[in-house]
Design an enzyme around this catalytic site. Structure first.
Site, PDB file in Angstrom:
ATOM      1  N   GLY A   1      17.841   2.186  13.707  1.00  0.00           N
ATOM      2  CA  GLY A   1      18.048   1.642  12.367  1.00  0.00           C
ATOM      3  C   GLY A   1      18.541   0.205  12.411  1.00  0.00           C
TER       4      GLY A   1
ATOM      5  CE  LYS B   1      15.397   7.224  16.127  1.00  0.00           C
ATOM      6  NZ  LYS B   1      16.488   7.790  15.342  1.00  0.00           N
TER       7      LYS B   1
ATOM      8  CG  ASP C   1      14.470  10.819  15.292  1.00  0.00           C
ATOM      9  OD1 ASP C   1      13.676  10.157  14.613  1.00  0.00           O
ATOM     10  OD2 ASP C   1      15.614  10.411  15.597  1.00  0.00           O
TER      11      ASP C   1
ATOM     12  CE  LYS D   1      11.899   7.215  13.704  1.00  0.00           C
ATOM     13  NZ  LYS D   1      13.043   7.375  12.863  1.00  0.00           N
TER      14      LYS D   1
ATOM     15  N   GLY E   1      18.852   5.034   7.083  1.00  0.00           N
ATOM     16  CA  GLY E   1      19.163   4.662   5.700  1.00  0.00           C
ATOM     17  C   GLY E   1      18.292   3.499   5.267  1.00  0.00           C
TER      18      GLY E   1
ATOM     19  CB  ALA F   1      -0.905   0.005   1.229  1.00  0.00           C
TER      20      ALA F   1
ATOM     21  CB  ILE G   1      22.137  -0.402  16.167  1.00  0.00           C
ATOM     22  CG1 ILE G   1      23.014   0.537  15.354  1.00  0.00           C
ATOM     23  CG2 ILE G   1      22.875  -0.900  17.397  1.00  0.00           C
ATOM     24  CD1 ILE G   1      23.370   1.819  16.087  1.00  0.00           C
TER      25      ILE G   1
HETATM   26  N1  LIG Z   1      14.368   6.513   6.465  1.00  0.00           N
HETATM   27  C1  LIG Z   1      15.112   5.992   7.439  1.00  0.00           C
HETATM   28  O1  LIG Z   1      16.349   5.975   7.389  1.00  0.00           O
HETATM   29  C2  LIG Z   1      14.447   5.403   8.642  1.00  0.00           C
HETATM   30  C3  LIG Z   1      15.222   4.855   9.678  1.00  0.00           C
HETATM   31  C4  LIG Z   1      14.597   4.253  10.777  1.00  0.00           C
HETATM   32  C5  LIG Z   1      13.232   4.262  10.841  1.00  0.00           C
HETATM   33  N2  LIG Z   1      12.489   4.834   9.846  1.00  0.00           N
HETATM   34  C6  LIG Z   1      11.043   4.816   9.971  1.00  0.00           C
HETATM   35  O2  LIG Z   1      10.508   4.070   8.885  1.00  0.00           O
HETATM   36  C7  LIG Z   1       9.223   4.597   8.535  1.00  0.00           C
HETATM   37  C8  LIG Z   1       9.219   4.924   7.041  1.00  0.00           C
HETATM   38  O3  LIG Z   1      10.203   5.887   6.770  1.00  0.00           O
HETATM   39  P1  LIG Z   1      10.644   6.215   5.263  1.00  0.00           P
HETATM   40  O4  LIG Z   1      11.845   7.072   5.386  1.00  0.00           O
HETATM   41  O5  LIG Z   1      10.720   4.973   4.464  1.00  0.00           O
HETATM   42  O6  LIG Z   1       9.400   7.105   4.783  1.00  0.00           O
HETATM   43  P2  LIG Z   1       9.072   7.588   3.282  1.00  0.00           P
HETATM   44  O7  LIG Z   1      10.256   7.432   2.403  1.00  0.00           O
HETATM   45  O8  LIG Z   1       8.453   8.925   3.414  1.00  0.00           O
HETATM   46  O9  LIG Z   1       7.975   6.534   2.782  1.00  0.00           O
HETATM   47  C9  LIG Z   1       6.652   6.555   3.250  1.00  0.00           C
HETATM   48  C10 LIG Z   1       5.827   5.604   2.410  1.00  0.00           C
HETATM   49  O10 LIG Z   1       4.500   5.580   2.939  1.00  0.00           O
HETATM   50  C11 LIG Z   1       3.583   5.749   1.854  1.00  0.00           C
HETATM   51  N3  LIG Z   1       2.384   6.403   2.369  1.00  0.00           N
HETATM   52  C12 LIG Z   1       2.231   7.638   2.866  1.00  0.00           C
HETATM   53  N4  LIG Z   1       0.967   7.852   3.280  1.00  0.00           N
HETATM   54  C13 LIG Z   1       0.292   6.718   3.007  1.00  0.00           C
HETATM   55  C14 LIG Z   1      -1.055   6.294   3.172  1.00  0.00           C
HETATM   56  N5  LIG Z   1      -1.973   7.111   3.707  1.00  0.00           N
HETATM   57  N6  LIG Z   1      -1.399   5.052   2.760  1.00  0.00           N
HETATM   58  C15 LIG Z   1      -0.484   4.225   2.221  1.00  0.00           C
HETATM   59  N7  LIG Z   1       0.810   4.566   2.042  1.00  0.00           N
HETATM   60  C16 LIG Z   1       1.197   5.791   2.433  1.00  0.00           C
HETATM   61  C17 LIG Z   1       4.308   6.586   0.834  1.00  0.00           C
HETATM   62  O11 LIG Z   1       3.707   6.379  -0.443  1.00  0.00           O
HETATM   63  P3  LIG Z   1       4.305   7.026  -1.793  1.00  0.00           P
HETATM   64  O12 LIG Z   1       5.580   6.266  -2.066  1.00  0.00           O
HETATM   65  O13 LIG Z   1       3.269   6.751  -2.818  1.00  0.00           O
HETATM   66  O14 LIG Z   1       4.523   8.479  -1.512  1.00  0.00           O
HETATM   67  C18 LIG Z   1       5.712   6.001   0.945  1.00  0.00           C
HETATM   68  O15 LIG Z   1       5.835   4.865   0.123  1.00  0.00           O
HETATM   69  C19 LIG Z   1       8.997   5.801   9.459  1.00  0.00           C
HETATM   70  O16 LIG Z   1       8.259   5.405  10.585  1.00  0.00           O
HETATM   71  C20 LIG Z   1      10.407   6.181   9.878  1.00  0.00           C
HETATM   72  O17 LIG Z   1      10.442   6.840  11.135  1.00  0.00           O
HETATM   73  C21 LIG Z   1      13.054   5.398   8.743  1.00  0.00           C
END
Ligand SMILES: NC(=O)c1ccc[n+]([C@@H]2O[C@H](COP(=O)([O-])OP(=O)(O)OC[C@H]3O[C@@H](n4cnc5c(N)ncnc54)[C@H](OP(=O)(O)O)[C@@H]3O)[C@@H](O)[C@H]2O)c1
Length: 455
Positions: free
Chosen positions: A156, A227, A223, A127, A324, A66, A158
């Protein structure tokens, strides 16, 4: 008479789990979100299917993804898996495991609750959601006899959630202190090694993709506070929410602060600190001086590290990439394989063991050390007047360094900077001392202070 344990599923999931155990067919995964993390999770599920099958004992199949924009082209992922209807995917009865990597509270909370209510186990990296509603989610999972795993939510790649939840669960954790935000560590490291300003280091972090265009959540410590709440809940088996964490960011750190830290043999780090105080659990996020020989001082760039002090195990350090796409997806996949193994065997993993309601101690009751700098005029007797203000508040000086004042204030007769380190003291006593210094005619302007940790 039937005796039910708190882990006995309240609804159909007991049947689902036992039925799952009898099956040899694929376990089906619904992926919510396919951005930075989700796209890497999807890639790994598809490309590592043979390994995953061998480790789980059953195939693990990606049943649907989704996203907000299902028509957006997604390299190397089958277009027919995509849907805009996350709610329908989370509610599908043929799904065994829902992986939530959308982020934020809304609609992630609703989606995870829906998945749990439909008997799916959940893996999440979210988180913000767990710091706000983790305890409701864990309770729902317990009631339905399904798993909620969230290794990627704290640091991440770790492994720190599993060590606290399982490996160290027989020990007594005394303190958890960590660098849990890579963006701020990158900025502070850059300021330390290159002497640049906060703004310059932030721009560079944004250019390299370490910081968002709106960096507030990172640089103001939100953030890290989320955590810290998760870490404190795990370490001390009690409920701590993100809003209960004392939080200070790094926007006020200047190159002069960094230089002064180096002069003391320290570096400045944004730390998340969780410890048990007599008044309750203390959970705080703030910049602090850390001695150069402390293991956390050597954490460079956007890396994260968590230092755990346990009664029996002693000091343990966990370090590596805290964010990442691929590193975070590795942690998500670890949870996915674990949860899939549990489903394949018809069991759920260990309970959260977050059962207590220990109060969260107010910041005023915390005991810590401080480094303080004030501008004074270089007249005889000034030092003893300053010392008497400290003594009045029961704050004891460890070191005092005087240097000639440079820049602002000099032309008005303020000629010296006093830089002092105080012994461990109660925060409220230090605050009272600070207020009196700020109002005193012998001190120019506001005193600057920073806490000292790890000495
Ligand atoms: N990025 C990191 O390094 C990292 C590290 C640790 C934890 N996290 C955690 O991992 C999670 C995701 O982070 P991310 O960086 O991957 O975020 P992101 O790149 O912004 O991706 C979010 C995804 O959710 C989709 N989305 C948004 N609203 C939606 C909805 N209403 N229904 C269905 N799909 C929806 C988006 O769709 P579209 O692709 O169509 O826009 C996108 O695919 C977060 O909780 C973040 O805190 C991230």
């Amino acid at each position: 008479m039937t005796v039910t344990s708190p882990r006995t599923p309240a609804v159909a999931s007991a049947d689902q789990l036992s039925t799952a155990a009898e099956h040899t067919g694929p376990l089906r995964v619904g992926l919510l979100g396919c951005g930075v993390v989700g796209s890497q999770v999807a890639r790994m599920i598809l490309s590592r299917s043979d390994d995953v099958r061998a480790r789980v004992g059953r195939p693990v199949e990606l049943a649907g993804i989704a996203v907000a924009h299902p028509d957006r082209p997604r390299a190397r992922l089958p277009q027919d898996l995509f849907t805009a209807d996350a709610h329908a995917l989370a509610a599908r009865d043929d799904i065994d495991i829902v992986v939530e990597v959308i982020g934020g509270i809304d609609p992630a909370y609703e989606l995870i609750m829906t998945a749990i209510e439909h008997g799916s186990s959940v893996v999440t990296a979210n988180k913000a959601l767990l710091a706000a509603h983790g305890h409701e989610i864990y309770a729902a999972a317990d009631a339905h006899g399904v798993d909620v795993y969230y290794e990627a939510a704290v640091a991440g790649a770790i492994p720190i959630v599993r060590p606290l939840r399982e490996s160290l669960v027989g020990d007594e954790i005394r303190r958890v202190m960590g660098i849990v935000n890579g963006t701020t560590n990158y900025i502070l490291d850059k300021m330390t090694t290159e002497g640049v300003s906060f703004d310059r280091a932030l721009s560079e972090a944004q250019r390299l993709g370490y910081a968002e265009s709106d960096p507030t959540a990172d640089v103001e410590g939100y953030d890290a506070a989320a955590k810290a709440a998760i870490l404190a809940s795990l370490a001390f088996h009690t409920r701590v929410r993100g809003t209960q964490v004392h939080r200070e960011g790094i926007t006020g750190i200047t190159p002069e602060d960094i230089q002064a830290a180096q002069g003391m043999g320290c570096v400045i780090k944004l730390l998340a600190i969780c410890e048990m105080e007599p008044e309750g659990v203390s959970v705080r996020v703030h910049p602090a001086l850390v001695p150069q020989e402390h293991p956390l001082a050597g954490i460079r760039g956007a890396n994260n590290a968590i230092f755990v002090e346990a009664r029996e195990a002693g000091h343990l350090m966990f370090m590596g990439p805290g964010a990442g796409g691929s590193p975070t997806a590795s942690a998500v996949m670890g949870d996915l394989v674990t949860v899939a193994r549990n489903r394949a065997r018809g069991v759920a993993g260990p309970p959260q063991a977050i059962f207590g309601d220990v109060p969260v101690a107010s910041m005023g009751t915390v005991h810590t050390r401080f480094q303080l700098s004030i501008q004074v005029s270089d007249r005889p007797g000034i030092l003893s007047q300053v010392a008497s203000i400290f003594a009045k508040h029961g704050v004891s000086l460890q070191t005092v360094q005087q240097s000639a004042l440079e820049g602002a204030g000099k032309e008005d007769g303020w000629s010296a900077t006093l830089r002092m380190v105080v012994h461990e003291t109660r925060e409220s006593d230090f605050e009272a001392c600070l207020a009196e210094l700020a109002g005193s005619p012998i001190v120019n302007g506001e005193p600057r202070f920073i806490r000292v940790e790890g000495m």
